[in-house]
Scaffold this active site. Structure first.
Site: not given
Length: 451
Positions: A423-425, A427
Site C-alpha cells: 500500500d503506497h499510502r 510504504i
C-alpha cells in the site's frame, strides 16, 4: 398510414468521428423537426444533432460512448405516410448559403455551427448501407437525460478518463463552470476519504467513482453458451478483491531469492522425517522468514485506520489456499512462536479444512500479512492483491534453475521469484525494496533467522 424512417447524422464538418455524450430523447417520445436528438463532442467543441423530421421514436441506434460520423443512423421514427413520401431532396436540398447555427448545448462555451456542405442526393443516401452502432447489442446505460454538466469539452474528456462523475463536482469557475483543477481536487478528496458516493455503478458499500452501467450483452447471439453461477466463496472474495484493488494504491516490487541451500535443507528434513508423514514445504520456511522481516520492518506489520497507522505486536500470517470453490486465506496465529515443523503441520491441517469447506470465520481473521504461493503451478511474477486491512502481501512464483555469476563463473542456482505488493499510502518504494531484499537474503542463508 405510417412508415418507419431513419434519421441520420448530417454533415458534421471536418470531423471523421465524434463521441456521443448525451441522449436527449427516449423510445416512445414524439419529436418534431429540428428537435435536438443527441449531443456529440469532439476534442474542440460539442454540438446537438437535430431531427430532420418529426414522428414517434421507435428505436434508438446509438448510445452514450458510441462514435458516429456523417451518415450514422441515430434513431428510427414512425412518421405519417405523407411526410415519409415527401422527396428526400426537399428535406435536404443543397444549400446556397450558410445554414443557421445549431442550438448551443448548455455545456458548450461556444456554439458549434452546423456545417454548410451539401449532403448526398436522396437516391445515394437511400442506397447507402445504414451504420450500425458498435455497441448495438448493449443495453442502454442508465444515464439521465439533459444532465450535461457546465464544463468545457476538454474538461469533460479529462473527467471521463479519470472515471469522475461531473454531476458531483462543484465548479469554481465563472457561473460555477467546472475546471480541470476542480476535477483534480475531487479526485484527491475521493482518494483521501476512500471514494465518493456516485450516481452510477458503485463499489461494494456504495463507495467509488461513478461509471457507466455494466454492458448487457446477449451472448447467445454469437454462439452456444452455458450459464454457471459463481460459488459463494467467489462472490464474497470477488467483492473484497474489487474493493481492495480500487481503494488501495498498489505497487509491486519484484525480487529473486537464491534458495539452493534452503531447498537442500528442506529435502534433507523430509528424508529424515519420512516416517512421521509430515512434509515440510517451502512455504513453512517463507513464513518464518516473513516474520523475521516484519520484525525488522514494522510498518509492514500494520493497518491504516484513517490518519493513524496501527502497528501490531503480534504476527498472524495468512496464506492463500486453493480450494474447488475458490481461494480462501487461513491464518496461522503467533507464527513467531512456532518452528518450521509446527508451521508445516498447522498449514497442512488448515489447508485440508479449507478444501473440505470446514474453516470457521475465526480461522480466517486477524491476519497481519498474507502470502500467495503459486510455486506449485507456475509463472514467473505476478501482482497479488492486498488483503485489506493489511498493507502488504507477498506473491511467490515457481522456482527455477538459473545461471548465476559468482565472480569467476556461472553457477547453477535455484532462484525463487518474490512479488511484494504494498500500500503506497503507508510504504514507499525504498522500504519495499529493502524488505524484499532482506527477505531474499534470509532465504539465501537461513542461518540469519537466529541473528
Amino acid at each position: 398510414m405510417s412508415a418507419i424512417v431513419e434519421i441520420k447524422v448530417p454533415d458534421i464538418g471536418d470531423f471523421d468521428q465524434v463521441d456521443v455524450i448525451e441522449l436527449l430523447v427516449a423510445v416512445g417520445d414524439t419529436i418534431t423537426a429540428e428537435q435536438s436528438l443527441i449531443t456529440v463532442e469532439s476534442d474542440k467543441a460539442s454540438m446537438e444533432i437535430p431531427a430532420s423530421q418529426g414522428g414517434v421514436v421507435k428505436a434508438i441506434k446509438v448510445k452514450v460512448g458510441d462514435k458516429v460520423a456523417e451518415g450514422s443512423v441515430i434513431l428510427e421514427v414512425e412518421a405519417a405516410e405523407e411526410a415519409a413520401a415527401a422527396p428526400a431532396a426537399e428535406a435536404a436540398p443543397a444549400p446556397t448559403a450558410a445554414a443557421p447555427a445549431a442550438p448551443a448545448p448548455v455545456s458548450a462555451p461556444v456554439a458549434a455551427p452546423t456545417p454548410v456542405a451539401a449532403p448526398a442526393p436522396a437516391s445515394v443516401a437511400a442506397s447507402a448501407p445504414a451504420r450500425v452502432s458498435p455497441t448495438a447489442s448493449y443495453a442502454e446505460a442508465e444515464v439521465p437525460l439533459r444532465n450535461l454538466p457546465h464544463a468545457s469539452p476538454s474538461v469533460r474528456h479529462f473527467a471521463r478518463e479519470l472515471g469522475v462523475n461531473l454531476a458531483q463536482v462543484t465548479g469554481s469557475g465563472p457561473k460555477n463552470r467546472i475546471t480541470a483543477d476542480d476535477v483534480r481536487a475531487y479526485v484527491k478528496q475521493a482518494l483521501a476519504t476512500g471514494g465518493a458516493s456516485p450516481v452510477g455503478s458503485t463499489l461494494p458499500g456504495g463507495e467509488g467513482f461513478s461509471v457507466l452501467g455494466w454492458p448487457k450483452v446477449d451472448f447467445a447471439k454469437f454462439g452456444e453458451i452455458e450459464a454457471k453461477p459463481l460459488s459463494r466463496i467467489k462472490k464474497i472474495s470477488g467483492a473484497n478483491l474489487h474493493r481492495n484493488w480500487v481503494m488501495i494504491p498498489h505497487v509491486t516490487n519484484n525480487e529473486v531469492a537464491d534458495i539452493t541451500e534452503l531447498e537442500a535443507l528442506r529435502q534433507q528434513l523430509n528424508a529424515e522425517n519420512k516416517k512421521s508423514g509430515l512434509k515440510v514445504t517451502m512455504l513453512a520456511f517463507l513464513i518464518k522468514a516473513v516474520v523475521a522481516a516484519l520484525k525488522k520492518f514494522p510498518e509492514f506489520n500494520a493497518s491504516l485506520d484513517g490518519d493513524n497507522l496501527v502497528l501490531k505486536h503480534y504476527y498472524h500470517i495468512g496464506f492463500a489456499a486453493d480450494t474447488p470453490n475458490g481461494l480462501v486465506v487461513p491464518v496461522i496465529r503467533d507464527a513467531d512462536k512456532k518452528g518450521v515443523f509446527e508451521l508445516a503441520s498447522e498449514m497442512s491441517e488448515l489447508a485440508a479444512q479449507a478444501r473440505e469447506g470446514k474453516l470457521s470465520p475465526s480461522q480466517m481473521q486477524g491476519g497481519c500479512f498474507s502470502i500467495s504461493s503459486l510455486g506449485g503451478i507456475g509463472g514467473t511474477d505476478f501482482t497479488p492483491i492486498i488483503n485489506a486491512p493489511e498493507v502488504a502481501i507477498l506473491g511467490v512464483s515457481r522456482s527455477a534453475m538459473q545461471p548465476v555469476w559468482d565472480g569467476k563463473a556461472f553457477q547453477p542456482r535455484l532462484m525463487l521469484p518474490l512479488s511484494l505488493s504494498y500500500d503506497h499510502r503507508v510504504i514507499d518504494g525504498a522500504a519495499a525494496a529493502r524488505f524484499n531484499a532482506y527477505l531474499a537474503g534470509l532465504l539465501a542463508d537461513f542461518r540469519r533467522i537466529i541473528l
